[in-house]
Design a protein around this motif. Structure first.
Motif, PDB file in Angstrom:
ATOM      1  N   SER A   1       0.791  -1.479  -0.492  1.00 34.69           N
ATOM      2  CA  SER A   1       0.072   0.028   0.747  1.00 34.69           C
ATOM      3  C   SER A   1       0.835   1.396   0.687  1.00 34.69           C
ATOM      4  CB  SER A   1      -1.059  -0.085   1.299  1.00 34.69           C
ATOM      5  OG  SER A   1      -1.740  -0.709   0.798  1.00 34.69           O
ATOM      6  N   ILE A   2       0.364   1.794  -0.847  1.00 34.41           N
ATOM      7  CA  ILE A   2       0.907   3.593  -0.411  1.00 34.41           C
ATOM      8  C   ILE A   2       0.182   4.864   0.350  1.00 34.41           C
ATOM      9  CG2 ILE A   2       1.696   5.727  -1.956  1.00 34.41           C
ATOM     10  CD1 ILE A   2       3.248   3.615  -2.419  1.00 34.41           C
ATOM     11  N   LEU A   3       0.673   4.789   1.145  1.00 38.97           N
ATOM     12  CA  LEU A   3      -0.207   5.659   2.632  1.00 38.97           C
ATOM     13  C   LEU A   3       0.383   7.260   1.805  1.00 38.97           C
ATOM     14  CD1 LEU A   3       0.348   3.745   6.297  1.00 38.97           C
ATOM     15  CD2 LEU A   3      -1.699   3.861   3.910  1.00 38.97           C
ATOM     16  N   ALA A   4      -0.448   7.923   1.390  1.00 36.53           N
ATOM     17  CA  ALA A   4      -0.154   9.212   1.235  1.00 36.53           C
ATOM     18  C   ALA A   4       0.080   9.982   1.316  1.00 36.53           C
ATOM     19  CB  ALA A   4      -0.526   9.246  -0.573  1.00 36.53           C
ATOM     20  N   TYR A   5       1.327  11.537   2.203  1.00 39.05           N
ATOM     21  CA  TYR A   5       1.479  12.211   3.195  1.00 39.05           C
ATOM     22  C   TYR A   5       1.425  13.518   2.058  1.00 39.05           C
ATOM     23  CZ  TYR A   5       6.148  12.000   3.523  1.00 39.05           C
ATOM     24  OH  TYR A   5       7.852  12.483   4.114  1.00 39.05           O
ATOM     25  N   SER A   6       0.517  14.039   2.915  1.00 36.39           N
ATOM     26  CA  SER A   6       0.565  15.719   2.641  1.00 36.39           C
ATOM     27  C   SER A   6       0.576  16.048   1.466  1.00 36.39           C
ATOM     28  CB  SER A   6       1.929  16.364   2.598  1.00 36.39           C
ATOM     29  OG  SER A   6       2.676  16.590   3.634  1.00 36.39           O
ATOM     30  N   PRO A   7      -1.291  15.379   1.150  1.00 34.80           N
ATOM     31  CA  PRO A   7      -2.121  15.165  -0.098  1.00 34.80           C
ATOM     32  C   PRO A   7      -1.937  16.354  -0.648  1.00 34.80           C
ATOM     33  CG  PRO A   7      -3.150  14.554   1.664  1.00 34.80           C
ATOM     34  CD  PRO A   7      -1.770  14.735   2.406  1.00 34.80           C
ATOM     35  N   LEU A   8      -2.487  17.460   0.058  1.00 35.19           N
ATOM     36  CA  LEU A   8      -2.797  18.671   0.185  1.00 35.19           C
ATOM     37  C   LEU A   8      -1.690  19.949   0.594  1.00 35.19           C
ATOM     38  CD1 LEU A   8      -5.805  18.710   1.865  1.00 35.19           C
ATOM     39  CD2 LEU A   8      -6.305  18.672  -0.265  1.00 35.19           C
ATOM     40  N   GLN A   9      -0.354  19.108   0.535  1.00 43.46           N
ATOM     41  CA  GLN A   9       0.718  20.014   0.345  1.00 43.46           C
ATOM     42  C   GLN A   9       0.771  20.987   2.015  1.00 43.46           C
ATOM     43  OE1 GLN A   9       3.280  19.053  -2.365  1.00 43.46           O
ATOM     44  NE2 GLN A   9       4.489  19.696  -0.315  1.00 43.46           N
ATOM     45  N   ARG A  10       0.219  20.495   2.185  1.00 40.62           N
ATOM     46  CA  ARG A  10       0.192  20.914   3.715  1.00 40.62           C
ATOM     47  C   ARG A  10      -0.141  21.927   4.101  1.00 40.62           C
ATOM     48  NH1 ARG A  10       6.189  21.626   6.603  1.00 40.62           N
ATOM     49  NH2 ARG A  10       4.773  22.119   8.378  1.00 40.62           N
ATOM     50  N   GLY A  11      -1.391  22.269   3.031  1.00 34.87           N
ATOM     51  CA  GLY A  11      -2.209  22.870   3.153  1.00 34.87           C
ATOM     52  C   GLY A  11      -2.850  24.315   1.437  1.00 34.87           C
ATOM     53  N   LEU A  12      -1.714  24.090   1.034  1.00 36.97           N
ATOM     54  CA  LEU A  12      -1.184  24.806  -0.465  1.00 36.97           C
ATOM     55  C   LEU A  12      -2.323  24.617  -1.010  1.00 36.97           C
ATOM     56  CD1 LEU A  12       0.817  26.788  -1.998  1.00 36.97           C
ATOM     57  CD2 LEU A  12       1.766  24.785  -2.706  1.00 36.97           C
ATOM     58  N   LEU A  13      -2.935  23.096  -1.403  1.00 38.40           N
ATOM     59  CA  LEU A  13      -3.689  23.256  -2.439  1.00 38.40           C
ATOM     60  C   LEU A  13      -5.191  23.033  -2.100  1.00 38.40           C
ATOM     61  CD1 LEU A  13      -1.856  19.643  -3.991  1.00 38.40           C
ATOM     62  CD2 LEU A  13      -1.968  22.357  -4.706  1.00 38.40           C
ATOM     63  N   THR A  14      -5.405  24.061  -1.033  1.00 40.22           N
ATOM     64  CA  THR A  14      -6.370  24.426  -0.829  1.00 40.22           C
ATOM     65  C   THR A  14      -7.338  25.592  -0.663  1.00 40.22           C
ATOM     66  OG1 THR A  14      -5.710  25.447   1.454  1.00 40.22           O
ATOM     67  CG2 THR A  14      -6.429  22.946   1.694  1.00 40.22           C
ATOM     68  N   GLY A  15      -6.166  26.297  -1.531  1.00 45.66           N
ATOM     69  CA  GLY A  15      -6.467  27.239  -1.619  1.00 45.66           C
ATOM     70  C   GLY A  15      -6.726  28.960  -0.683  1.00 45.66           C
ATOM     71  N   LYS A  16      -6.732  28.107   0.745  1.00 45.27           N
ATOM     72  CA  LYS A  16      -6.567  29.435   1.346  1.00 45.27           C
ATOM     73  C   LYS A  16      -5.185  29.914   1.747  1.00 45.27           C
ATOM     74  CE  LYS A  16     -10.244  26.438   3.423  1.00 45.27           C
ATOM     75  NZ  LYS A  16     -10.223  25.410   5.097  1.00 45.27           N
ATOM     76  N   ILE A  17      -4.492  29.021   0.512  1.00 48.43           N
ATOM     77  CA  ILE A  17      -2.791  30.291   1.389  1.00 48.43           C
ATOM     78  C   ILE A  17      -2.287  31.138  -0.066  1.00 48.43           C
ATOM     79  CG2 ILE A  17      -0.369  29.764   1.472  1.00 48.43           C
ATOM     80  CD1 ILE A  17      -1.852  28.999   2.670  1.00 48.43           C
ATOM     81  N   HIS A  18      -2.250  32.431   0.535  1.00 51.05           N
ATOM     82  CA  HIS A  18      -1.976  33.619  -1.043  1.00 51.05           C
ATOM     83  C   HIS A  18      -0.312  33.721  -0.341  1.00 51.05           C
ATOM     84  CE1 HIS A  18      -3.386  36.071   2.963  1.00 51.05           C
ATOM     85  NE2 HIS A  18      -4.368  35.365   2.872  1.00 51.05           N
ATOM     86  N   ALA A  19      -0.611  35.144  -1.114  1.00 52.27           N
ATOM     87  CA  ALA A  19       0.572  35.798  -1.099  1.00 52.27           C
ATOM     88  C   ALA A  19       0.526  37.044  -0.257  1.00 52.27           C
ATOM     89  CB  ALA A  19       1.329  36.389  -2.151  1.00 52.27           C
ATOM     90  N   GLY A  20       1.518  36.666   1.010  1.00 57.84           N
ATOM     91  CA  GLY A  20       1.717  37.519   1.867  1.00 57.84           C
ATOM     92  C   GLY A  20       1.398  36.900   3.020  1.00 57.84           C
ATOM     93  N   TYR A  21       0.424  35.928   2.639  1.00 59.35           N
ATOM     94  CA  TYR A  21       0.007  35.183   3.857  1.00 59.35           C
ATOM     95  C   TYR A  21       1.235  34.692   5.266  1.00 59.35           C
ATOM     96  CZ  TYR A  21      -2.566  30.602   6.335  1.00 59.35           C
ATOM     97  OH  TYR A  21      -3.568  29.795   6.876  1.00 59.35           O
ATOM     98  N   GLU A  22       0.698  35.164   6.566  1.00 58.11           N
ATOM     99  CA  GLU A  22       1.571  35.264   7.040  1.00 58.11           C
ATOM    100  C   GLU A  22       0.858  33.930   8.348  1.00 58.11           C
ATOM    101  OE1 GLU A  22       1.320  38.865   9.795  1.00 58.11           O
ATOM    102  OE2 GLU A  22       1.087  39.889   8.488  1.00 58.11           O
TER     103      GLU A  22
END
Length: 327
Positions: free
Chosen positions: A214-235
């Motif tokens: 089995s492959i257990l895929a970690y960071s499938p959302l790339q630690r939140g990047l792929l949620t669309g909630k991270i933007h330029a200037g994100y603190e």
């Protein structure tokens, strides 16, 4: 929720598995134990029966939180996946990194999986988790200072004693898996995999498919990047390691958000979030058994579990995959 067999074992795991790294706080800025416990319970209520943790996540904090969250749940209704081989309390093996714990105290972390250490770590994990066995015991990172056969002879001993049900690895190459598999049957490899990080497709994924690992895929959302909630200037919060990673620099964030804009129409058609769409696509990839999805509160858990509440057509999967390839 959907469930799949772990490798060629009889153990079924939830396709969305709760990733408890962020729950431990370490490298994520902080943790709220009450919120973390509620996040795990909310996941379980929605069918997420598998929980992945590790001693290093908060230097025991994550495992303690998992133990608290599953208290009162029949043990055979939940699958505990934890790890070994990263010591912050022992100067031995490969120096992995200089870090700080949740209180800000400097710590040195070593990759070490000598036999006596594996046995010791298992006993400590069992205490923190409040259980008498671990469903999947995984080496966290390769330890170049210890022979693979020594490490997995220790795991085999733990299996014989009933303290561990199955053996797995994390971040192992195919050749390392072959060597370990000679000592004890491996069920899985936990590796990073996301739309913007697909390196395992070259060697590791094909090997696992052919050999029923089995492959257990970690960071499938790339630690939140792929949620669309991270933007330029994100603190980021102080202590959040994402701030220094290449994936979270302005140019890559901008490129990723342009890519996500192309996925939004598909998400809107299904009335789901980008994160849910990304998770769903991930678990539909050939060879991917589980997507590990972290959550710091109940709302995030509910959103992650919702990735299995809708279906993608073959045409949609093909369309998304083409966009991923062009990224």
């Amino acid at each position: 929720m959907k469930y799949k067999k772990l490798g060629n074992s009889d153990l079924e795991v939830s396709v969305i598995t709760f990733g408890a790294w962020a729950a431990g706080g370490w490298m994520w800025g902080s943790t709220d134990r009450k919120d973390a416990v509620e996040a795990i319970k909310a996941s379980y209520d929605l069918g997420v029966t598998s929980i992945d943790t590790a001693p290093i996540y908060g230097q025991g904090t994550s495992e303690e939180i998992v133990g608290e969250a599953i208290k009162g749940i029949a043990r055979d209704r939940v699958q505990i996946l934890t790890k070994f081989g990263m010591r912050w309390d022992l100067v031995k093996g490969d120096l992995a990194m200089n870090s700080t714990d949740n209180s800000g105290k400097a710590i040195d972390i070593y990759k070490y999986a000598g036999k006596e250490s594996v046995i010791y770590e298992c006993e400590q994990s069992l205490k923190r988790l409040g259980t008498d066995y671990i469903d999947l015991y995984q080496i966290h990172w390769p330890d170049n200072t210890t022979a693979i056969d020594e490490t997995f002879e220790a795991v085999a001993q733990l299996i014989e004693q009933g303290k561990v049900r199955h053996a797995g690895v994390c971040n192992y190459t195919a050749s390392q898996m072959i060597e370990a598999d000679k000592i004890v049957p491996l069920m899985s490899n936990q590796v990073p995999y996301s739309m913007v990080s697909r390196g395992i497709e070259e060697e590791t994924l094909p090997y696992c498919i052919v050999n029923e690992k089995s492959i257990l895929a970690y960071s499938p959302l790339q630690r939140g990047l792929l949620t669309g909630k991270i933007h330029a200037g994100y603190e980021f919060q102080e202590g959040d390691s994402r701030a220094t990673l290449s994936y979270f620099q302005p140019d890559f964030i901008a490129k990723t958000n342009l890519f996500l804009d192309k996925l939004k129409p598909i998400a809107q058609e299904h009335n789901v979030t980008l994160g849910q769409l990304v998770l769903r696509w991930t678990v539909e990839r050939p060879g991917i058994t589980v997507a590990l999805a972290g959550a710091r509160n109940a709302m995030q858990s509910i959103e992650n579990a919702g990735a299995l509440k809708f279906d993608l057509s073959e045409e949609e999967i093909t369309r998304i995959s083409a966009l991923v390839t062009d990224f």
